[in-house]
Design a protein around this motif. Structure first.
Motif, short mmCIF file in Angstrom:
data_model
loop_
_atom_site.label_atom_id
_atom_site.label_comp_id
_atom_site.label_asym_id
_atom_site.label_seq_id
_atom_site.Cartn_x
_atom_site.Cartn_y
_atom_site.Cartn_z
N ASP A 58 43.82 37.76 37.50
CA ASP A 58 42.66 37.50 38.35
C ASP A 58 43.10 36.70 39.59
N GLU A 71 38.05 49.60 37.01
CA GLU A 71 37.74 49.41 35.60
C GLU A 71 37.52 47.93 35.31
N PRO A 72 36.67 47.57 34.36
CA PRO A 72 35.76 48.49 33.71
C PRO A 72 34.71 48.96 34.71
N ARG A 113 36.44 53.22 29.55
CA ARG A 113 37.56 54.00 30.11
C ARG A 113 37.47 55.47 29.72
N ASP A 162 41.52 50.40 40.33
CA ASP A 162 41.67 48.96 40.21
C ASP A 162 41.62 48.62 38.71
P1 TYD Z 1 37.98 42.98 37.68
O1 TYD Z 1 36.99 44.05 37.97
O2 TYD Z 1 39.36 43.15 38.25
O3 TYD Z 1 37.39 41.60 38.17
P2 TYD Z 1 37.11 41.20 39.66
O4 TYD Z 1 36.55 42.40 40.36
O5 TYD Z 1 36.14 40.08 39.51
O6 TYD Z 1 38.45 40.79 40.20
O7 TYD Z 1 38.12 42.81 36.13
C1 TYD Z 1 37.15 42.18 35.39
C2 TYD Z 1 37.76 41.39 34.26
O8 TYD Z 1 37.98 42.25 33.13
C3 TYD Z 1 39.09 40.76 34.60
O9 TYD Z 1 39.02 39.39 34.21
C4 TYD Z 1 40.08 41.48 33.72
C5 TYD Z 1 39.26 41.99 32.60
N1 TYD Z 1 39.75 43.23 31.95
C6 TYD Z 1 40.18 43.21 30.63
O10 TYD Z 1 40.18 42.15 29.99
N2 TYD Z 1 40.56 44.37 30.03
C7 TYD Z 1 40.54 45.57 30.67
O11 TYD Z 1 40.89 46.63 30.09
C8 TYD Z 1 40.10 45.59 32.05
C9 TYD Z 1 40.05 46.88 32.80
C10 TYD Z 1 39.71 44.40 32.65
#
Ligand code: TYD
Length: 205
Positions: free
Chosen positions: A12, A39-40, A74, A95
């Motif tokens: 993050d 994702e998600p 997914r 992403d």
């Molecule tokens: P993300 O969309 O990248 O957050 P942001 O847009 O706020 O940067 O991802 C959301 C959160 O989900 C991030 O903390 C990572 C987590 N995540 C998992 O734990 N497992 C997964 O398979 C995915 C895709 C994300």
């Protein structure tokens, strides 16, 4: 598959969004048809699952439930959106993808790399990205950047130790899939990172 499947990973606050937008602009100027997704999420059903997973009110969600919901989101995304685009010969930039689950659920939540790879191999019918850019940043720096930009979601709001394990997990995974995952130092400036991404991309385009 005729298209190209590119994924961006990182802890993050690693600056994925900025690099994804720069990459999309570059590829479009080069004449590619580019689709951005995340994702998600990425489809209506997958975005509903995203809200369920990330809502801070769901603080008592079990780790296994979390892992299966990411995989469910997914499965819908791959079947409904990613696979059809790749079959049409399009470029898909996503992403986060399976590597995020392996690192966050497999390593940081301690469910095991092999277990998470297995459920995701089922969920994606074995779809693997052509190339993955790992924007690496240390946990403290990443969370500092994130909290300056916005309020933290349920995962981002985890303790710093959780994010440190995420960073360690990414290093393990980059070694395991060294042929696919390109490790990039995300503490560098935006333009230098973008140039590095473009250079590495030459191998798959
Ligand atoms: P993300 O969309 O990248 O957050 P942001 O847009 O706020 O940067 O991802 C959301 C959160 O989900 C991030 O903390 C990572 C987590 N995540 C998992 O734990 N497992 C997964 O398979 C995915 C895709 C994300």
């Amino acid at each position: 598959m005729k298209g190209r499947f590119i994924t961006i990973e990182g802890p993050d606050g690693s600056g994925k969004t900025t690099q994804i937008n720069l990459l999309k602009d570059y590829l479009e100027k080069e004449g590619y048809h580019v689709h951005l997704t995340r994702e998600p999420g990425g489809t209506v059903i997958s975005e509903k699952i995203r809200n369920l997973i990330l809502s801070p009110e769901n603080h008592d969600m079990c780790n296994m439930t979390e892992a299966l919901l990411y995989a469910a989101s997914r499965a819908q995304h791959v079947e409904q959106k990613i696979k059809p685009l790749l079959e049409q010969g399009e470029v898909v930039i996503c992403d986060r993808f399976v590597d995020s689950s392996v690192v966050y659920q497999g390593v940081a939540r301690n469910l095991g790399i092999d277990n998470i790879e297995a459920i995701n191999s089922f969920a994606t019918a074995g779809l693997v990205p052509d190339i993955t850019f790992l924007l690496y940043i240390d946990a403290e720096e990443g969370i500092k950047r994130k909290s300056e930009q916005q309020t933290l979601d349920r995962l981002e709001g985890e303790k710093i130790e959780f994010h440190q394990t995420v960073c360690d997990g990414y290093k393990i995974l980059a070694k395991k899939h060294a042929d696919r995952i390109q490790f990039i130092d995300a503490s560098k400036n935006i333009e230098d990172i973008h140039k590095e991404v473009l250079k590495l991309l030459e191998t798959v385009l």
